[in-house]
Motif scaffolding. Structure first.
Motif, short mmCIF file in Angstrom:
data_model
loop_
_atom_site.label_atom_id
_atom_site.label_comp_id
_atom_site.label_asym_id
_atom_site.label_seq_id
_atom_site.Cartn_x
_atom_site.Cartn_y
_atom_site.Cartn_z
N ASP A 109 4.91 2.15 -4.45
CA ASP A 109 4.17 2.97 -5.20
C ASP A 109 3.43 2.53 -6.46
O ASP A 109 2.76 3.27 -7.22
CB ASP A 109 4.54 4.46 -5.38
CG ASP A 109 6.00 4.15 -6.08
OD1 ASP A 109 6.33 3.11 -6.56
OD2 ASP A 109 6.40 5.38 -6.56
N GLU A 110 3.53 1.11 -6.20
CA GLU A 110 2.68 0.47 -7.57
C GLU A 110 1.10 0.69 -7.52
O GLU A 110 0.76 0.57 -6.34
CB GLU A 110 3.21 -1.03 -7.69
CG GLU A 110 2.81 -1.69 -8.94
CD GLU A 110 3.40 -1.27 -9.95
OE1 GLU A 110 2.27 -0.80 -10.78
OE2 GLU A 110 4.57 -1.12 -10.35
N HIS A 111 0.59 0.84 -8.74
CA HIS A 111 -0.84 0.84 -8.35
C HIS A 111 -1.26 -0.55 -7.95
O HIS A 111 -1.03 -1.75 -8.16
CB HIS A 111 -1.44 0.68 -9.80
CG HIS A 111 -2.89 1.13 -10.13
ND1 HIS A 111 -3.87 0.38 -10.01
CD2 HIS A 111 -3.51 2.14 -9.78
CE1 HIS A 111 -4.99 0.80 -9.83
NE2 HIS A 111 -4.85 2.04 -10.08
N ILE A 112 -2.44 -0.55 -7.37
CA ILE A 112 -3.17 -1.76 -6.43
C ILE A 112 -3.57 -2.71 -7.48
O ILE A 112 -3.53 -3.88 -7.13
CB ILE A 112 -4.28 -1.16 -5.76
CG1 ILE A 112 -4.95 -2.40 -4.60
CG2 ILE A 112 -5.48 -0.66 -6.70
CD1 ILE A 112 -3.92 -3.02 -3.76
N HIS A 113 -3.99 -2.40 -8.80
CA HIS A 113 -4.21 -3.51 -9.54
C HIS A 113 -3.13 -4.13 -10.05
O HIS A 113 -3.22 -5.53 -10.11
CB HIS A 113 -4.90 -2.85 -10.82
CG HIS A 113 -6.22 -2.44 -10.73
ND1 HIS A 113 -6.86 -1.73 -11.52
CD2 HIS A 113 -7.15 -2.75 -9.85
CE1 HIS A 113 -8.07 -1.48 -11.51
NE2 HIS A 113 -8.31 -1.90 -10.21
N ASN A 114 -1.83 -3.73 -9.94
CA ASN A 114 -0.70 -4.40 -10.43
C ASN A 114 -0.40 -5.35 -8.97
O ASN A 114 0.33 -6.44 -9.14
CB ASN A 114 0.61 -3.49 -10.83
CG ASN A 114 0.13 -2.98 -12.43
OD1 ASN A 114 -0.54 -3.55 -12.93
ND2 ASN A 114 0.76 -1.96 -12.31
N LEU A 115 -0.47 -4.47 -8.01
CA LEU A 115 0.15 -5.28 -6.85
C LEU A 115 -0.78 -6.57 -6.50
O LEU A 115 -0.37 -7.75 -6.09
CB LEU A 115 -0.23 -4.43 -5.53
CG LEU A 115 0.90 -3.43 -5.49
CD1 LEU A 115 0.75 -2.39 -4.35
CD2 LEU A 115 2.47 -3.89 -5.40
N LEU A 116 -2.06 -6.54 -6.64
CA LEU A 116 -3.12 -7.63 -6.63
C LEU A 116 -2.59 -8.78 -7.65
O LEU A 116 -2.54 -9.91 -7.18
CB LEU A 116 -4.54 -7.27 -7.05
CG LEU A 116 -5.27 -6.44 -5.70
CD1 LEU A 116 -6.50 -5.78 -6.26
CD2 LEU A 116 -5.30 -7.16 -4.33
N ALA A 117 -2.36 -8.45 -8.67
CA ALA A 117 -1.86 -9.50 -9.62
C ALA A 117 -0.52 -10.03 -9.56
O ALA A 117 -0.60 -11.33 -9.46
CB ALA A 117 -1.79 -8.61 -11.16
N GLN A 118 0.53 -9.28 -9.01
CA GLN A 118 1.64 -9.98 -8.84
C GLN A 118 2.12 -10.48 -7.48
O GLN A 118 2.57 -11.42 -7.36
CB GLN A 118 2.75 -8.89 -9.21
CG GLN A 118 2.59 -8.44 -10.66
CD GLN A 118 3.89 -7.16 -10.68
OE1 GLN A 118 5.00 -7.26 -10.43
NE2 GLN A 118 3.27 -5.84 -11.31
N ASN A 119 1.31 -9.96 -6.60
CA ASN A 119 1.81 -10.52 -5.16
C ASN A 119 0.56 -11.42 -4.67
O ASN A 119 0.91 -12.35 -3.71
CB ASN A 119 1.93 -9.39 -4.24
CG ASN A 119 3.22 -8.66 -4.55
OD1 ASN A 119 3.87 -8.99 -5.31
ND2 ASN A 119 3.25 -7.30 -3.86
#
Length: 299
Positions: free
Chosen positions: A216-226
């Protein structure tokens, strides 16, 4: 240490324990309709019987593990056979593969070393490859702890109990673990020029296991980290003169949009829109990153 993707499992990189129940290196595992069988070179009858059982049960794959080999970090190269192979089809055997020989006297870079899978990789390297030259780990300071302090805290956990003597982590092993301050969300992975030059000159293998695994992480964080972080690590690896392999461990449910019982090959699949049209991943990521948080999450 040897792992293959398994069709239908939760993650895109999985590990199968040794047949003897130990925490020895992983055996080759099934992939799609192929049956990767690790069997003793001398026992063709066992292989034939396994294939017969697979055909009778209409299984899509079969797995045999020779515990005597996996316990030492070595295994016979998998024999790739589809259960629908004719009973008398010739079987071809490959060369013997060895985790120990592959990583012997090598230098390895691990990202995500303080996480679950990265710490397992580091523990097995230290245990199964006693002559591994060096293990670099990119670790950022967190909650008032330096990268070295975080690694020392990790090494004090029960996972590394086999590497301690009288309760103290063996100094000769600790010397092999070199913490490199960095941040995978920063340009050039947040490395200093000197550290980047050192890694580029010395590293033989990169294991990139750093990722955000929250559902349930925000898409902005997922894009940055993954996404972005993986691209930065890949760019770092591109400049490594000695690089033999770049291993990327993705998050769970990769390719979960495929139909049930679909065969997922060991290749990169395009990202498709509901219409079936391939999407430009970089353009999509840029668009999502430019949207306000609520709009990006909805999109």
């Amino acid at each position: 240490m040897v792992a293959r993707r398994v069709n239908g499992w939760g993650g895109s990189m999985t590990a199968t324990p040794a047949a003897n129940g130990s925490d020895a290196p992983c055996s080759p595992v099934t992939n799609g309709c192929e049956a990767h069988l690790a069997v003793p070179q001398r026992d063709d009858m066992k292989l034939r019987e396994a294939l017969k059982r697979a055909r009778e049960s209409k299984a899509t794959a079969t797995l045999l593990v020779d515990a005597s080999q996996t316990a030492t970090g070595e295994c016979v190269e998998p024999v790739a056979v589809c259960p629908r192979t004719p009973p008398n089809a010739p079987l071809t055997r490959g060369r013997t593969l060895s985790v120990r020989r592959a990583f012997s006297n090598s230098t390895v870079l691990i990202t995500g070393a303080t996480g679950y899978l990265g710490s397992l990789v580091m523990e097995q390297l230290l245990r199964l490859v006693p002559d591994v030259k060096r293990i670099y780990v990119i670790v950022r300071g967190k909650r008032g702890l330096s990268g070295d302090a975080r690694i020392d805290r990790l090494l004090a956990r029960s996972l590394f109990h086999m590497h301690r003597e009288k309760g103290v982590f063996r100094p000769e092993l600790r010397e092999k673990i070199v913490v490199v301050p960095g941040d995978l969300l920063q340009p050039r992975c947040g490395l200093s020029a000197a550290d980047e030059k050192r890694l580029s000159a010395e590293v033989d293998f990169v294991v990139h296991s750093a990722a955000c695994i929250s559902f349930d992480e925000h898409i902005h964080n997922l894009l940055a980290q993954n996404l972005q972080a993986t691209k930065l690590v890949a760019e770092l690896a591109r400049g490594m003169a000695r690089l033999g392999a770049f291993v990327h461990v993705s998050t769970a449910y990769t390719n979960c949009d495929h139909p049930r019982r679909a065969v997922v090959q060991e290749r990169v699949y395009p990202l498709l829109a509901p219409s079936g049209k391939p999407l430009d991943i970089d353009a999509l990521a840029a668009e999502l990153a430019s949207l306000p948080p609520a709009a990006a999450e909805a999109a």
